[in-house]
Structure formats: C-alpha cells, structure tokens
Design a protein around this motif. Structure first.
Motif, PDB file in Angstrom:
ATOM      1  N   ARG A 317      51.325  63.657  35.689  1.00  4.02           N
ATOM      2  CA  ARG A 317      50.476  62.725  35.403  1.00  4.02           C
ATOM      3  C   ARG A 317      49.084  63.412  34.987  1.00  4.02           C
ATOM      4  O   ARG A 317      48.535  62.993  34.029  1.00  4.02           O
ATOM      5  CB  ARG A 317      50.198  61.957  36.466  1.00  4.02           C
ATOM      6  CG  ARG A 317      51.436  60.994  37.200  1.00  4.02           C
ATOM      7  CD  ARG A 317      51.320  59.821  36.206  1.00  4.02           C
ATOM      8  NE  ARG A 317      50.101  58.666  36.667  1.00  4.02           N
ATOM      9  CZ  ARG A 317      50.052  58.110  37.939  1.00  4.02           C
ATOM     10  NH1 ARG A 317      50.861  57.960  38.700  1.00  4.02           N
ATOM     11  NH2 ARG A 317      48.857  57.492  37.794  1.00  4.02           N
ATOM     12  N   ILE A 318      48.641  64.349  35.315  1.00  2.00           N
ATOM     13  CA  ILE A 318      47.528  65.216  34.949  1.00  2.00           C
ATOM     14  C   ILE A 318      47.777  65.634  33.691  1.00  2.00           C
ATOM     15  O   ILE A 318      46.959  65.788  32.947  1.00  2.00           O
ATOM     16  CB  ILE A 318      46.798  66.188  36.035  1.00  2.00           C
ATOM     17  CG1 ILE A 318      46.533  65.379  37.351  1.00  2.00           C
ATOM     18  CG2 ILE A 318      45.968  66.926  35.533  1.00  2.00           C
ATOM     19  CD1 ILE A 318      46.319  66.277  38.547  1.00  2.00           C
ATOM     20  N   SER A 319      48.818  66.535  33.431  1.00  3.28           N
ATOM     21  CA  SER A 319      48.981  67.058  32.283  1.00  3.28           C
ATOM     22  C   SER A 319      49.412  65.909  31.059  1.00  3.28           C
ATOM     23  O   SER A 319      48.875  66.408  29.891  1.00  3.28           O
ATOM     24  CB  SER A 319      50.281  68.023  32.368  1.00  3.28           C
ATOM     25  OG  SER A 319      51.578  67.369  32.699  1.00  3.28           O
ATOM     26  N   ASN A 320      49.524  65.002  31.408  1.00  2.94           N
ATOM     27  CA  ASN A 320      49.685  64.012  30.354  1.00  2.94           C
ATOM     28  C   ASN A 320      48.357  63.573  30.079  1.00  2.94           C
ATOM     29  O   ASN A 320      48.108  63.302  28.942  1.00  2.94           O
ATOM     30  CB  ASN A 320      50.325  62.511  31.013  1.00  2.94           C
ATOM     31  CG  ASN A 320      52.033  62.772  31.107  1.00  2.94           C
ATOM     32  OD1 ASN A 320      52.618  63.632  30.427  1.00  2.94           O
ATOM     33  ND2 ASN A 320      52.550  61.929  31.732  1.00  2.94           N
ATOM     34  N   LEU A 321      47.588  63.370  30.890  1.00  2.00           N
ATOM     35  CA  LEU A 321      45.912  63.047  30.764  1.00  2.00           C
ATOM     36  C   LEU A 321      45.286  63.898  29.834  1.00  2.00           C
ATOM     37  O   LEU A 321      44.508  63.745  28.955  1.00  2.00           O
ATOM     38  CB  LEU A 321      45.300  62.938  32.003  1.00  2.00           C
ATOM     39  CG  LEU A 321      43.868  62.667  31.942  1.00  2.00           C
ATOM     40  CD1 LEU A 321      43.390  61.279  31.512  1.00  2.00           C
ATOM     41  CD2 LEU A 321      43.178  62.858  33.421  1.00  2.00           C
ATOM     42  N   ILE A 322      45.361  65.215  30.314  1.00  3.58           N
ATOM     43  CA  ILE A 322      44.588  66.301  29.590  1.00  3.58           C
ATOM     44  C   ILE A 322      45.272  66.534  28.213  1.00  3.58           C
ATOM     45  O   ILE A 322      44.464  67.008  27.383  1.00  3.58           O
ATOM     46  CB  ILE A 322      44.522  67.564  30.364  1.00  3.58           C
ATOM     47  CG1 ILE A 322      45.722  68.074  30.565  1.00  3.58           C
ATOM     48  CG2 ILE A 322      43.678  67.233  31.902  1.00  3.58           C
ATOM     49  CD1 ILE A 322      46.022  69.448  31.644  1.00  3.58           C
ATOM     50  N   ALA A 323      46.603  66.254  28.075  1.00  3.73           N
ATOM     51  CA  ALA A 323      47.241  66.358  26.569  1.00  3.73           C
ATOM     52  C   ALA A 323      46.645  65.305  25.685  1.00  3.73           C
ATOM     53  O   ALA A 323      46.112  65.496  24.543  1.00  3.73           O
ATOM     54  CB  ALA A 323      48.552  66.439  26.795  1.00  3.73           C
ATOM     55  N   HIS A 324      46.692  64.000  26.653  1.00  2.39           N
ATOM     56  CA  HIS A 324      46.377  63.065  25.689  1.00  2.39           C
ATOM     57  C   HIS A 324      45.048  62.880  25.205  1.00  2.39           C
ATOM     58  O   HIS A 324      44.556  62.177  24.051  1.00  2.39           O
ATOM     59  CB  HIS A 324      46.524  61.557  26.503  1.00  2.39           C
ATOM     60  CG  HIS A 324      46.259  60.518  25.758  1.00  2.39           C
ATOM     61  ND1 HIS A 324      46.796  59.936  24.706  1.00  2.39           N
ATOM     62  CD2 HIS A 324      45.198  59.458  25.966  1.00  2.39           C
ATOM     63  CE1 HIS A 324      46.267  58.718  24.173  1.00  2.39           C
ATOM     64  NE2 HIS A 324      45.175  58.422  25.128  1.00  2.39           N
TER      65      HIS A 324
END
Length: 334
Positions: A317-324
């Motif tokens: 979830r965090i990696s989705n956020l920081i990539a987005h």
C-alpha cells in the motif's frame, strides 16, 4: 477515522520493487568495509538518495522453528527489506550461556540487526555472544533492557557500546534506540537527548525510535535531535495494529502514548479484527506519508510481531502511494 478499503496496483508495485531490487543488489555488492552488510553505509546512502525502503523487526520464536523462518523470508522477500532485526530473547537453559535469539541467528540473512540488551549481562558472556555474532557478519542494536537485574556488568546501553568498541574497534555497526515521547524513566526530553547523543558519540551509527503512533512526534523528535547535534540517521519504528488486545498490550509493555482519538477509534472497532487491521494499515500509511513529506526519513522499520501478511500488505500500500505521488526518484533520475 483512517479506515479505508484495500486497493492494489500490481504494475506500479512491481515496477517499484524491481527498481528497489537493482538498488539493493548494488548496495550489497559495493559494500566491503565491515563484513558483507555494513548497515551504516547502506542506511546513509539510501537516506542521501531519498529512496524509500522498509526494514522488518521480527520476534524470536520460542521453538526456533526453521520452517517458520524459511516461510517467513519467502513471503517477505518481494518487499526487499533493507535489513531485518531480531528482538532479544534470553531464555536460560541448563547453563547461563544459552540465548534463544542467538541460536536463531543462523537462519537469518546477513543484513540482520541483532538486538542485545545490556542489563544483566556479564563481560565474559557478552564476549561469547559477540564472537558468535561476528562469525555471522551480523550488526548490533544495543538497548539497556527492561529487566531489574543489577547482577550484570552493564547498567546502561552506553556502557555496553563502549565495551564493544574497546574490544572490537570498528568490527560492528551499532544502532541504538530513541524515544520521541520521552523515556518513561527520564527526567525530561532534554535529558533523553543528552544520553542519546552520548550513545552516538560512543559509537552508535544510527537510531531506531520507539513505536510511532503519530507523525508529529517523530518529526519533532528529528528536529530536536538535529538541533542538539545528533546527526546520524534516525529511523521510525512503525507498528501495524493487529488487534485491539495486542495494541493495548504493546502500549503497556512499551509505555506508549498516542492521541486520544486513536484510542477512541480502536475501541469502536475492537470487536472487528479485520477492521482494526485495515485502520492500523491506513494509520501507518498516513504516518509514513507525513514523514516523507517532511523529509525526516526514507527508511521505515516495521514492527511485524511476525504477522507477515499484514506487514506485506502495508508495504504494498505504501509503495503504491509513493509511486503514485512520485515520492521516490528513479535510479536513473538526475
């Protein structure tokens, strides 16, 4: 309330983890000064490059189950942990040289941080422990420990750090604990900073905090440390909430305090474990996002309590956020 539904973005997550895999592999290949994984160098370089990484705190199993650890590392490997840490567990056996967490260490990768509690240990026992740790190329996380024993040779973490430096010079990379909300036995936050700085000056290369329940406590702590002349990397410890009962237990064990709104929300959800976990994941995401936005850390240490499913979901979830939100820079960016 922070609760929200789980979402996944497989392509973004895959790209993020592939990029991190290249970087992490290069970190291990270029490091040669202290064993195979000098966490001081790896942490410093990742912080300088503003790359976002996770690390994982694991609990020593009482039965030293090798199959459990094999499964655990298999499930967690796609998160590409910068390092692991193994909590200290002293389980006396037929002789006083036996420590359960030390027996578990061979099952762990090289990029592991071994917790060692100073209180109650004798110098000769410490030397035996450290010689074994040195054979395994493992790094050290030195804490005082919460026991009441006064039979050992080290009353405080700094005493053990100084002893290690005297005996082994720079053979070990050492991390120490920091308390953003003040140590429960401390007279003041300034006293905390004084003793923390003394541990750094004695040889500690980085700091991992107590569990963070709100981002402001960590952000202010980092500012206070910098103003006090503490300039080593500071890594926040984030705990995904697994259940209401486990959360309350951890707050008592670790003397944690958080905003009243957090406790109110958890009480309203306490009979729904899944809702509690999703609330905890979103709370952790919000904390991480605030810390990244304030440029206070790019490494986040996850207190897993060996629940890898929740920890992995949090990483995704965090990696989705920081990539987005483009909160990390690709390796080839200028």
């Amino acid at each position: 309330m922070y609760y929200m539904h789980v979402y996944h973005s497989i392509n973004i997550t895959h790209l993020f983890f592939c990029t991190m895999q290249v970087f992490f592999s290069n970190e291990l290949k270029t490091n040669t000064s202290i064993g195979q994984t000098n966490l001081k160098e790896i942490i410093s370089r990742s912080q300088c490059r503003k790359e976002i990484f996770f690390s994982f705190e694991l609990v020593c199993c009482k039965n030293d189950d090798k199959k459990f650890y094999k499964k655990l590392f298999s499930e967690i490997k796609d998160c590409l942990p910068l390092f692991y840490s193994l909590t200290w567990h002293n389980r006396p056996c037929l002789n006083d040289n036996y420590f359960a967490s030390l027996e578990t260490l061979p099952e762990f990768p090289k990029n592991t941080l071994f917790h060692l509690a100073a209180r109650g240990l004798k110098q000769n026992i410490v030397l035996k422990i450290l010689n074994r740790v040195l054979e395994l190329d493992i790094n050290l996380f030195i804490i005082r420990g919460d026991g009441n024993s006064h039979d050992g040779d080290f009353n405080y973490a700094i005493n053990l750090i100084k002893f290690i430096k005297e005996q082994y010079n720079e053979k070990f990379c050492i991390g120490v604990a920091g308390y953003p909300n003040q140590h429960p036995e401390s007279l003041s936050k300034e006293a905390d900073l004084h003793y923390l700085k003394a541990k750094v000056e004695a040889g500690a290369s980085f700091i991992i905090t107590q569990i963070i329940l709100e981002s402001s406590s960590f952000i202010n702590f980092v500012k206070d440390c910098r103003n006090y002349g503490i300039n080593v990397p500071i890594i926040p410890l984030i705990m995904p909430i697994l259940s209401y009962e486990s959360f309350i237990k951890m707050t008592k064990i670790c003397s944690l305090t958080g905003p009243q709104s957090l406790y109110n929300d958890l009480i309203s959800l306490k009979d729904n474990t899944k809702a509690i976990q999703q609330y905890g994941i979103q709370l952790a995401i919000n904390i991480v996002e605030d810390i990244i936005s304030n440029h206070c850390s790019s490494i986040f240490h996850l207190c897993t309590l060996n629940n890898i499913t929740v920890a992995v979901e949090l990483c995704e979830r965090i990696s989705n956020l920081i990539a987005h939100k483009k909160m990390i820079h690709p390796l080839n960016s200028k």
